[in-house]
Motif scaffolding. Structure first.
Motif, PDB file in Angstrom:
ATOM      1  N   LEU A 205       0.831  -1.205   0.000  1.00 15.15           N
ATOM      2  CA  LEU A 205       0.000   0.000   0.000  1.00 15.15           C
ATOM      3  C   LEU A 205       0.868   1.259   0.000  1.00 15.15           C
ATOM      4  CD1 LEU A 205      -2.538  -1.341   2.599  1.00 15.15           C
ATOM      5  CD2 LEU A 205      -2.992  -0.976   0.198  1.00 15.15           C
ATOM      6  N   VAL A 206       2.106   1.136   0.498  1.00 12.08           N
ATOM      7  CA  VAL A 206       3.081   2.238   0.389  1.00 12.08           C
ATOM      8  C   VAL A 206       4.429   1.628  -0.011  1.00 12.08           C
ATOM      9  CG1 VAL A 206       2.048   3.812   2.099  1.00 12.08           C
ATOM     10  CG2 VAL A 206       3.652   2.070   2.856  1.00 12.08           C
TER      11      VAL A 206
ATOM     12  N   ALA B 241      -8.657 -10.796   4.171  1.00 10.32           N
ATOM     13  CA  ALA B 241      -9.573  -9.779   3.628  1.00 10.32           C
ATOM     14  C   ALA B 241      -8.925  -9.008   2.481  1.00 10.32           C
ATOM     15  CB  ALA B 241      -9.992  -8.829   4.743  1.00 10.32           C
ATOM     16  N   LEU B 242      -7.620  -8.737   2.600  1.00  7.59           N
ATOM     17  CA  LEU B 242      -6.941  -7.953   1.564  1.00  7.59           C
ATOM     18  C   LEU B 242      -6.931  -8.661   0.205  1.00  7.59           C
ATOM     19  CD1 LEU B 242      -4.005  -6.366   3.545  1.00  7.59           C
ATOM     20  CD2 LEU B 242      -5.692  -5.136   2.209  1.00  7.59           C
ATOM     21  N   ARG B 243      -7.009  -9.988   0.234  1.00 13.23           N
ATOM     22  CA  ARG B 243      -7.037 -10.736  -1.029  1.00 13.23           C
ATOM     23  C   ARG B 243      -8.350 -10.521  -1.771  1.00 13.23           C
ATOM     24  NH1 ARG B 243      -4.895 -16.569   0.764  1.00 13.23           N
ATOM     25  NH2 ARG B 243      -2.798 -15.978   1.324  1.00 13.23           N
TER      26      ARG B 243
ATOM     27  N   ALA C 196      -8.001  -3.493  -5.752  1.00 16.96           N
ATOM     28  CA  ALA C 196      -6.832  -2.611  -5.592  1.00 16.96           C
ATOM     29  C   ALA C 196      -7.228  -1.136  -5.592  1.00 16.96           C
ATOM     30  CB  ALA C 196      -5.834  -2.887  -6.711  1.00 16.96           C
ATOM     31  N   ASP C 197      -8.415  -0.811  -6.096  1.00 21.07           N
ATOM     32  CA  ASP C 197      -8.851   0.595  -6.163  1.00 21.07           C
ATOM     33  C   ASP C 197      -9.207   1.157  -4.782  1.00 21.07           C
ATOM     34  OD1 ASP C 197      -8.582   0.245  -8.848  1.00 21.07           O
ATOM     35  OD2 ASP C 197     -10.705  -0.219  -9.172  1.00 21.07           O
ATOM     36  N   GLY C 198      -9.745   0.330  -3.930  1.00 19.22           N
ATOM     37  CA  GLY C 198     -10.169   0.799  -2.598  1.00 19.22           C
ATOM     38  C   GLY C 198      -8.995   0.981  -1.670  1.00 19.22           C
TER      39      GLY C 198
ATOM     40  N   LEU D 106      -9.768   1.569   2.130  1.00 20.68           N
ATOM     41  CA  LEU D 106     -10.214   0.334   2.777  1.00 20.68           C
ATOM     42  C   LEU D 106      -9.035  -0.629   2.946  1.00 20.68           C
ATOM     43  CD1 LEU D 106     -12.525  -1.420   3.841  1.00 20.68           C
ATOM     44  CD2 LEU D 106     -12.913  -2.203   1.497  1.00 20.68           C
ATOM     45  N   ARG D 107      -8.190  -0.705   1.918  1.00 20.87           N
ATOM     46  CA  ARG D 107      -7.015  -1.590   1.996  1.00 20.87           C
ATOM     47  C   ARG D 107      -6.056  -1.113   3.095  1.00 20.87           C
ATOM     48  NH1 ARG D 107      -6.083  -5.246  -1.961  1.00 20.87           N
ATOM     49  NH2 ARG D 107      -3.846  -5.223  -1.603  1.00 20.87           N
ATOM     50  N   GLY D 108      -5.904   0.209   3.180  1.00 19.89           N
ATOM     51  CA  GLY D 108      -5.046   0.771   4.235  1.00 19.89           C
ATOM     52  C   GLY D 108      -5.579   0.448   5.619  1.00 19.89           C
TER      53      GLY D 108
END
Lengths: 142, 145
Positions: free
Chosen positions: A110-111, B41-43, B47-49, B52-54
């Motif tokens: 993510l980063v 959950a990350l799977r 990738a756009d969200g 939410l991913r963070g």
């Protein structure tokens, strides 16, 4: 009396410690700049072991700095030691948790983190959080 | 003359230690559960969200904050001698880990080592805890004998 100034005012012991730590701080800055210039200049010419030895020279000043801190801590009274507990705990726990959070974000892509920069910034980050912790300690126990 | 109060032997579980260990167990169980859950959950999140991913990626940090709170409370409840042992151990852990990462950083900038950012960031907290544990054993030994 200004309560904020009371929180950041140095004790005589602290004043002595900060005056003494000027020398390793200055030497560290000069040595780091010199090491960067030397390594950039001789990266291809010097043997691997020599490059490692030169790259690690600034660490000696940090060891010198820690020696001064231990001397300072020995001279602390009970109250000053309590404030040091706050400073070191906040420094270690805050920076450790922040680094871990960034690590998770990088692990999940993510980063993007620069490893060298992150490794070099750890000790300064702990030092800044330590000062913050000391101010909190003084605020609570001043 | 030693003016510090007598400390209990290191194998004795005083009430503050017992409380701390209980919170340690709770937070570590939550950490393990949330780590697996967030990875799972990350799977399944696109990738756009990014937000939410963070948020999902940072979920395992929450139990660590709980652990930090439990440790701070434990320190407040300790007797003077135990506080000094903790302080010395934490200071030693910060110094050793800080110098270790500084060495790695300098070697990395000299091109001797390749450092991955995520690995460096993730390793700081375990390195601090590990060196703290070793330092505490050594410091406790020097106090209690």
């Amino acid at each position: 009396m200004n309560p904020f100034l009371d929180m950041v005012r140095f004790t005589p012991n602290e004043k002595r410690y900060y005056q003494r730590s000027m020398a390793p701080t200055l030497v560290n800055i000069l040595l780091t700049v010199a090491v960067v210039l030397v390594i950039e200049q001789f990266r291809g010419d010097w043997p691997f072991a020599a490059l490692v030895a030169v790259a690690l020279l600034p660490v000696l000043t940090i060891v010198w700095f820690f020696k001064l801190y231990i001397d300072y801590f020995r001279d602390c009274d009970e109250w000053e030691k309590l404030i040091e507990v706050y400073g070191i705990c906040v420094g270690v726990l805050l920076v450790g948790t922040m680094y871990f959070a960034f690590g998770l974000l990088a692990l999940f892509e993510l980063v993007v983190l620069d490893g060298v920069w992150f490794a070099l910034m750890m000790l300064p980050a702990i030092s800044i959080a330590y000062v913050l912790g000391k101010i909190i300690g003084r605020w609570r126990h001043g | 003359m030693n003016v510090l109060p007598a400390s209990p032997p290191c194998n004795e579980l005083t009430p503050p230690i017992r409380r701390y260990l209980r919170w340690l167990g709770i937070s570590m169980s939550m950490y393990a559960t949330l780590l697996v859950a967030s990875m799972f959950a990350l799977r399944h999140v696109s990738a756009d969200g990014l937000v939410l991913r963070g948020a999902l990626g940072l979920l395992p940090v929450l139990p660590l904050l709980l652990l930090v709170w439990a440790f701070a409370r434990y320190l407040r409840e300790c007797d003077e001698m135990q506080q000094e042992i903790e302080l010395r151990s934490l200071a030693a852990a910060a110094a050793v880990t800080g110098i270790g990462f500084l060495i790695a950083g300098f070697l990395g900038s000299a091109g001797v080592l390749t450092l991955k950012g995520d690995l460096v960031a993730i390793l700081v907290l375990p390195a601090l805890f590990g060196t703290y544990g070793i330092a505490k054993a050594v410091v406790h030994r020097s106090y209690v004998g």
